[in-house]
Write an enzyme that holds these catalytic residues in place. Structure first.
Site, PDB file in Angstrom:
ATOM      1  N   LYS A  44      41.919  29.041  36.997  1.00  0.00           N
ATOM      2  CA  LYS A  44      41.259  30.324  36.699  1.00  0.00           C
ATOM      3  C   LYS A  44      39.815  30.061  36.267  1.00  0.00           C
ATOM      4  CE  LYS A  44      40.442  34.584  35.259  1.00  0.00           C
ATOM      5  NZ  LYS A  44      40.009  35.587  36.242  1.00  0.00           N
ATOM      6  N   MET A  70      39.469  42.501  35.758  1.00  0.00           N
ATOM      7  CA  MET A  70      40.105  41.625  34.765  1.00  0.00           C
ATOM      8  C   MET A  70      39.116  41.255  33.654  1.00  0.00           C
ATOM      9  SD  MET A  70      43.148  41.365  35.982  1.00  0.00           S
ATOM     10  CE  MET A  70      43.883  40.024  35.063  1.00  0.00           C
ATOM     11  N   CYS A 131      31.497  37.180  39.765  1.00  0.00           N
ATOM     12  CA  CYS A 131      32.478  38.070  39.130  1.00  0.00           C
ATOM     13  C   CYS A 131      31.844  39.440  38.896  1.00  0.00           C
ATOM     14  CB  CYS A 131      32.969  37.486  37.810  1.00  0.00           C
ATOM     15  SG  CYS A 131      34.096  38.636  36.986  1.00  0.00           S
TER      16      CYS A 131
HETATM   17  C1  SIN Z   1      37.907  38.677  36.830  1.00  0.00           C
HETATM   18  O1  SIN Z   1      38.401  37.906  35.968  1.00  0.00           O
HETATM   19  O2  SIN Z   1      37.367  39.749  36.503  1.00  0.00           O
HETATM   20  C2  SIN Z   1      37.982  38.314  38.269  1.00  0.00           C
HETATM   21  C3  SIN Z   1      37.231  37.082  38.545  1.00  0.00           C
HETATM   22  C4  SIN Z   1      36.222  37.246  39.642  1.00  0.00           C
HETATM   23  O3  SIN Z   1      36.228  38.251  40.359  1.00  0.00           O
HETATM   24  O4  SIN Z   1      35.415  36.354  39.810  1.00  0.00           O
END
Ligand code: SIN
Length: 314
Positions: A44, A70, A131
């Site tokens: 992650k 997220m 992100c």
């Molecule tokens: C997120 O954690 O918001 C998603 C990660 C991403 O889109 O890079």
């Protein structure tokens, strides 16, 4: 016939991986990916310190894919680096691990990269510049000058293999400008695409948005995004130095989707929305489906058709 894929001096059993963010937050999820049929896997995207991320609900499956905001929930850089080092110790000679970072600032990214550089980590680092979900933090890779400045600072200190995760672009001028920047650096790969940022999905019964953060705005994944993902993979494959490989991400639900990403020039393939829906068993299904398509078309290896998309001018 083989699905083996050579990438970064290593032959992977197949090109499939998880997309960072899906099924890779905890050591137990990562262990499930390790036991699955995926050719490789990635952690992650992490920040220097642990983050709770945005309020829930923040991920929602919709008929043509998913919408999420997220907000980079993660257990912090040290959690994933400790995992990566332990993994490498236990699995010497196995496929390299991909390690994703997404600092809250250029300084945060440089600090994490310096720690990776000074560690024993032997795998591949992915710098997430795309992100769309952290309120107040625009996607860095939409700022061309800032991307160039960051990559200059990164490569002044980082000598290990590095890829970057890009957002989708929608204009030939932007493909050209970004490729001209990326071609100045010794990148191992470009991962195209992150979600299509800041879509809005409305529940027809309740007249409401379906996720809580940012008044319902969130990144789109799944079927919605495949044509945009294919276009970005193709645009970068035809513009980047051949040493910079492409990881194709976006809308891969079945063997045909995977085949199309490879035809556009991708070397590895990441799956997000569909992995979230089906779990790691998807890697069994999709490897079989890709093999069937290759057999029907008479290919013994991916190298025989990678990048060989036909256009109507040929
Ligand atoms: C997120 O954690 O918001 C998603 C990660 C991403 O889109 O890079």
């Amino acid at each position: 016939m083989t699905l083996e894929t050579t990438f970064f001096n290593h032959t992977f059993a197949n090109p499939f991986m998880n997309a960072s963010g899906v099924h890779c937050m905890t050591v137990s999820e990562l262990a499930e990916l390790d036991r699955s049929s995926a050719g490789a896997f990635i952690t992650k995207s992490c920040t220097l310190t642990e983050r709770a991320g945005n309020p829930e609900p923040r991920y929602f499956d919709v008929p043509l894919g998913s919408i999420n905001s997220m907000g980079l929930p993660n257990l912090g850089f040290s959690y994933y680096l400790d995992y990566a080092l332990a993994y490498e110790k236990e699995n010497e000679g196995k496929q390299p691990l991909f390690f994703s970072i997404a600092g809250m600032s250029a300084a945060g990214n440089l600090e994490m990269l310096t720690m990776i550089e000074n560690s024993a980590f032997k795998g591949i680092t992915e710098l997430n510049l795309s992100c769309p979900n952290v309120p107040g933090k625009p996607q860095l890779a939409y700022d061309f000058d800032a991307t160039f400045d960051l990559l200059k600072q990164v490569f002044a200190r980082f000598t290990k293999p590095l890829g970057i995760k890009l957002p989708p672009y929608f204009d030939f001028a932007h493909f050209d400008q970004m490729a001209a920047i990326l071609n100045q650096f010794p990148l191992t790969y470009v991962n195209s695409i992150n979600s299509i940022g800041n879509g809005l999905y409305i529940d027809p019964k309740s007249d409401s948005v379906v996720i809580k953060p940012k008044d319902g705005f969130g990144g789109l994944g799944g079927e919605y995004v495949k044509p945009t993902a294919l276009a970005n993979v193709r645009a970068f494959y035809t513009r980047l130095n051949p040493e910079i490989k492409i990881i194709g991400t976006g809308g891969i639900r079945n063997g045909q989707d995977a085949y199309e990403h490879l035809l556009c020039g991708a070397t590895m393939l990441q799956i997000g929305t569909e992995l979230h829906k089906e779990g790691p068993a998807i890697f069994d299904r999709i490897t079989k489906e890709l093999a069937v398509i290759m057999e029907e078309k008479g290919y013994d290896s991916i190298a025989e058709f990678r990048g060989k998309l036909k256009t109507m001018n040929e």
